[in-house]
Design a protein around this motif. Structure first.
Motif, PDB file in Angstrom:
ATOM      1  N   ARG A 122       0.791  -1.115   0.096  1.00  0.00           N
ATOM      2  CA  ARG A 122       0.114  -0.099  -0.083  1.00  0.00           C
ATOM      3  C   ARG A 122       1.061   1.322   0.007  1.00  0.00           C
ATOM      4  O   ARG A 122       2.142   1.183   0.604  1.00  0.00           O
ATOM      5  CB  ARG A 122      -0.979  -0.169   1.258  1.00  0.00           C
ATOM      6  CG  ARG A 122      -0.221   0.164   2.624  1.00  0.00           C
ATOM      7  CD  ARG A 122      -1.305   0.145   3.505  1.00  0.00           C
ATOM      8  NE  ARG A 122      -0.565  -0.001   4.950  1.00  0.00           N
ATOM      9  CZ  ARG A 122      -0.383   0.906   5.796  1.00  0.00           C
ATOM     10  NH1 ARG A 122      -0.210   1.987   4.997  1.00  0.00           N
ATOM     11  NH2 ARG A 122       0.314   0.779   6.992  1.00  0.00           N
ATOM     12  N   LEU A 123       0.355   2.254  -0.411  1.00  0.00           N
ATOM     13  CA  LEU A 123       1.105   3.621  -0.503  1.00  0.00           C
ATOM     14  C   LEU A 123       0.625   4.541   0.679  1.00  0.00           C
ATOM     15  O   LEU A 123      -0.609   4.528   1.195  1.00  0.00           O
ATOM     16  CB  LEU A 123       0.496   4.431  -1.860  1.00  0.00           C
ATOM     17  CG  LEU A 123       1.180   3.799  -3.117  1.00  0.00           C
ATOM     18  CD1 LEU A 123       0.669   4.849  -4.032  1.00  0.00           C
ATOM     19  CD2 LEU A 123       2.690   3.816  -2.870  1.00  0.00           C
ATOM     20  N   GLU A 124       1.693   4.974   1.499  1.00  0.00           N
ATOM     21  CA  GLU A 124       1.532   6.010   2.567  1.00  0.00           C
ATOM     22  C   GLU A 124       0.690   7.010   1.891  1.00  0.00           C
ATOM     23  O   GLU A 124       1.445   7.689   1.368  1.00  0.00           O
ATOM     24  CB  GLU A 124       2.547   6.119   3.349  1.00  0.00           C
ATOM     25  CG  GLU A 124       2.866   5.032   4.320  1.00  0.00           C
ATOM     26  CD  GLU A 124       4.135   5.391   5.281  1.00  0.00           C
ATOM     27  OE1 GLU A 124       4.297   4.791   6.248  1.00  0.00           O
ATOM     28  OE2 GLU A 124       4.871   6.404   4.775  1.00  0.00           O
ATOM     29  N   ALA A 125      -0.289   7.526   2.390  1.00  0.00           N
ATOM     30  CA  ALA A 125      -1.144   8.643   1.964  1.00  0.00           C
ATOM     31  C   ALA A 125      -0.122  10.057   2.205  1.00  0.00           C
ATOM     32  O   ALA A 125      -0.161  10.811   1.403  1.00  0.00           O
ATOM     33  CB  ALA A 125      -2.463   9.010   2.488  1.00  0.00           C
ATOM     34  N   GLY A 177       3.597   8.808   0.088  1.00  0.00           N
ATOM     35  CA  GLY A 177       3.699   8.482  -1.023  1.00  0.00           C
ATOM     36  C   GLY A 177       4.779   7.207  -0.998  1.00  0.00           C
ATOM     37  O   GLY A 177       5.508   6.565  -2.146  1.00  0.00           O
ATOM     38  N   ASP A 216      -1.839   7.594 -11.603  1.00  0.00           N
ATOM     39  CA  ASP A 216      -2.620   7.700 -10.158  1.00  0.00           C
ATOM     40  C   ASP A 216      -1.630   7.481  -9.103  1.00  0.00           C
ATOM     41  O   ASP A 216      -2.101   8.100  -7.785  1.00  0.00           O
ATOM     42  CB  ASP A 216      -3.086   6.178 -10.364  1.00  0.00           C
ATOM     43  CG  ASP A 216      -3.828   5.671  -9.018  1.00  0.00           C
ATOM     44  OD1 ASP A 216      -4.759   6.418  -8.595  1.00  0.00           O
ATOM     45  OD2 ASP A 216      -3.468   4.763  -8.324  1.00  0.00           O
ATOM     46  N   TRP A 217      -0.478   7.265  -9.176  1.00  0.00           N
ATOM     47  CA  TRP A 217       0.952   7.117  -8.120  1.00  0.00           C
ATOM     48  C   TRP A 217       1.319   8.424  -7.723  1.00  0.00           C
ATOM     49  O   TRP A 217       1.239   8.879  -6.798  1.00  0.00           O
ATOM     50  CB  TRP A 217       1.799   6.019  -8.787  1.00  0.00           C
ATOM     51  CG  TRP A 217       1.640   4.635  -8.526  1.00  0.00           C
ATOM     52  CD1 TRP A 217       0.325   4.061  -8.148  1.00  0.00           C
ATOM     53  CD2 TRP A 217       2.435   3.544  -8.829  1.00  0.00           C
ATOM     54  NE1 TRP A 217       0.317   2.670  -8.132  1.00  0.00           N
ATOM     55  CE2 TRP A 217       1.714   2.434  -8.618  1.00  0.00           C
ATOM     56  CE3 TRP A 217       3.754   3.569  -9.132  1.00  0.00           C
ATOM     57  CZ2 TRP A 217       2.391   1.060  -8.817  1.00  0.00           C
ATOM     58  CZ3 TRP A 217       4.321   2.274  -9.139  1.00  0.00           C
ATOM     59  CH2 TRP A 217       3.625   0.929  -9.107  1.00  0.00           C
ATOM     60  N   ASP A 228      -0.839  11.065  -8.249  1.00  0.00           N
ATOM     61  CA  ASP A 228      -1.811  11.657  -7.535  1.00  0.00           C
ATOM     62  C   ASP A 228      -1.739  11.467  -6.003  1.00  0.00           C
ATOM     63  O   ASP A 228      -2.250  11.925  -5.145  1.00  0.00           O
ATOM     64  CB  ASP A 228      -3.177  11.408  -8.080  1.00  0.00           C
ATOM     65  CG  ASP A 228      -3.413  12.011  -9.404  1.00  0.00           C
ATOM     66  OD1 ASP A 228      -2.596  13.059  -9.810  1.00  0.00           O
ATOM     67  OD2 ASP A 228      -4.240  11.602 -10.257  1.00  0.00           O
ATOM     68  N   ARG A 229      -1.190  10.085  -5.773  1.00  0.00           N
ATOM     69  CA  ARG A 229      -1.426   9.554  -4.197  1.00  0.00           C
ATOM     70  C   ARG A 229       0.112  10.046  -3.439  1.00  0.00           C
ATOM     71  O   ARG A 229       0.284   9.457  -2.443  1.00  0.00           O
ATOM     72  CB  ARG A 229      -1.541   8.038  -4.288  1.00  0.00           C
ATOM     73  CG  ARG A 229      -2.888   7.642  -4.879  1.00  0.00           C
ATOM     74  CD  ARG A 229      -3.108   6.482  -5.111  1.00  0.00           C
ATOM     75  NE  ARG A 229      -3.228   5.619  -4.254  1.00  0.00           N
ATOM     76  CZ  ARG A 229      -2.917   4.122  -4.415  1.00  0.00           C
ATOM     77  NH1 ARG A 229      -3.342   3.508  -5.406  1.00  0.00           N
ATOM     78  NH2 ARG A 229      -2.855   3.591  -3.121  1.00  0.00           N
ATOM     79  N   GLY A 230       0.944  10.937  -4.222  1.00  0.00           N
ATOM     80  CA  GLY A 230       1.962  11.191  -3.659  1.00  0.00           C
ATOM     81  C   GLY A 230       3.218  10.724  -3.818  1.00  0.00           C
ATOM     82  O   GLY A 230       4.320  10.855  -3.367  1.00  0.00           O
TER      83      GLY A 230
END
Length: 377
Positions: free
Chosen positions: A120-123, A126, A357-358, A360-362
């Motif tokens: 998972r990606l840390e919000a 990133g 998408d990545w 945008d998620r940092g």
């Protein structure tokens, strides 16, 4: 006017090449329309379907060689029956050794095992972290060595519980290969020492050295007098070209008469993969390559490729995905990204959607090396 015509012709040719590339992509890659989300997902490449269909999930690159031999055989058995219990079970192709066919069974993760490889990606940062324990992802990772276990390294605080669970999952699957490698190396040493001492290759001595390897199903070349004949199909449609050994239903455990040390070494070469032209791809070891899959349902999976054991198809058991490729992550930070996979062939559009998408998620791509969609070689 001439220059303008050249530019127009060049553009026209470029468009034709792009259309041809799109057509080749459609032919070489299964694309499944998911009506619920109105998007195309990537299925396993058609040439690798046999790995998914095989109950043992043997490596498709090897299966394909035996598939081609079965197609020429005029056998009434279906492919897998022919390969496992029929006439094909006695065929040991030098360019795709039976030993590897036995050992290279691709791991398809069970549902309870998938979380070990889910990322998972840390919000807030990133950063890529393992879902199982929240530790930063590093792929490709270093294999845990047998001496680590012997020295009680499993209690080290530097190794996460997730890493040990992964090692416990993979290590038993490599045990057969390790055991066979050791036996083959010991037999070679014994044969070469016998040659140095000018020892006579008596039938009893050869059988003594061969016994542990025969128990492993090896040294078929020394036990089957029709080893070479089986490599190609009979030249007649009724199969009578192979009638002289059609009555044989299994390879004997005794060695053939009249063998010498050179015959033994040639058989060892076969089982130690020395006769395989592409020995690099046939090496059973952890490659220095991280791989990833973006599942059709959204989860991201990462791991280290092990040829013949752990591939892109492992994460999702051969099911559809969005994107697959190569990846390098160090301590949670993305370093390199590659859109290339043998099992799945993502389009440039799929890859670019994932990268957006990545971002945008940092995920910071300022220092990430992205390999070109079309390989340079």
């Amino acid at each position: 006017a001439g220059a303008a015509a050249c530019v127009a012709a060049s553009r026209s040719q470029s468009k034709r090449l792009k259309r041809k590339l799109k057509k080749l992509e459609r032919m070489g890659q299964e694309r499944v329309h998911w009506a619920a989300v109105n998007k195309e997902m990537l299925g396993c490449a058609p040439r690798l379907w046999m790995e998914v269909l095989d109950r043992k999930h043997r490596y498709a690159q090897l299966l394909a060689n035996y598939w081609r031999r079965w197609q020429l055989s005029d056998s009434r058995d279906n492919f897998f029956d022919w390969l496992d219990i029929g006439k094909g079970s006695m065929i040991d192709l030098p360019w795709a050794p039976r030993r590897l066919l036995d050992e290279w069974q691709v791991l398809y993760l069970k549902r309870e095992e998938q979380p070990l490889f889910r990322v998972r990606l840390e919000a807030s940062t990133g950063r890529f972290v393992w879902e199982a324990d929240g530790t930063p992802v590093t792929v490709p990772d270093s294999p845990l060595l047998p001496e680590d276990l012997a020295n009680g390294f499993c209690h080290s605080s530097s190794v996460s519980s997730r890493a040990w669970r992964v090692d416990a999952l993979l290590r038993p699957l490599l045990a057969r290969t390790s055991r066979r490698d050791s036996l083959l190396a010991a037999a070679r040493e014994e044969v070469e020492e016998a040659q140095r001492r000018r020892e006579a290759p008596t039938a009893e001595r050869l059988q003594e050295i061969a016994a542990p390897l025969i128990e492993e199903g090896l040294l078929c070349r020394l036990r089957d007098r029709y080893f070479e004949d089986r490599l190609d199909a009979a030249p007649t449609p009724d199969g009578k070209g192979h009638a002289h050994f059609d009555h044989i239903h299994e390879i004997p455990s005794e060695l053939l008469p009249g063998l010498g040390w050179d015959d033994f070494l040639k058989a060892l070469d076969h089982d130690q993969l020395a006769l395989v032209s592409d020995t690099g791809s046939m090496a059973r070891k952890k490659k220095d390559k991280g791989i990833f899959v973006l599942d059709s349902f959204g989860p991201l999976y990462c791991g280290t490729k092990i040829t013949g054991l752990f591939h892109h198809s492992s994460f999702v058991r051969g099911h559809c995905i969005k994107v697959a490729g190569g990846i390098t992550i160090r301590d949670g930070w993305l370093v390199t990204l590659s859109p290339h996979s043998g099992h799945y062939q993502p389009s440039e559009e799929h890859v670019n959607d994932m990268i957006r998408d990545w971002k945008d998620r940092g995920v910071d791509f300022s220092r990430v090396h992205i390999e070109p969609y079309i390989k340079n070689k």
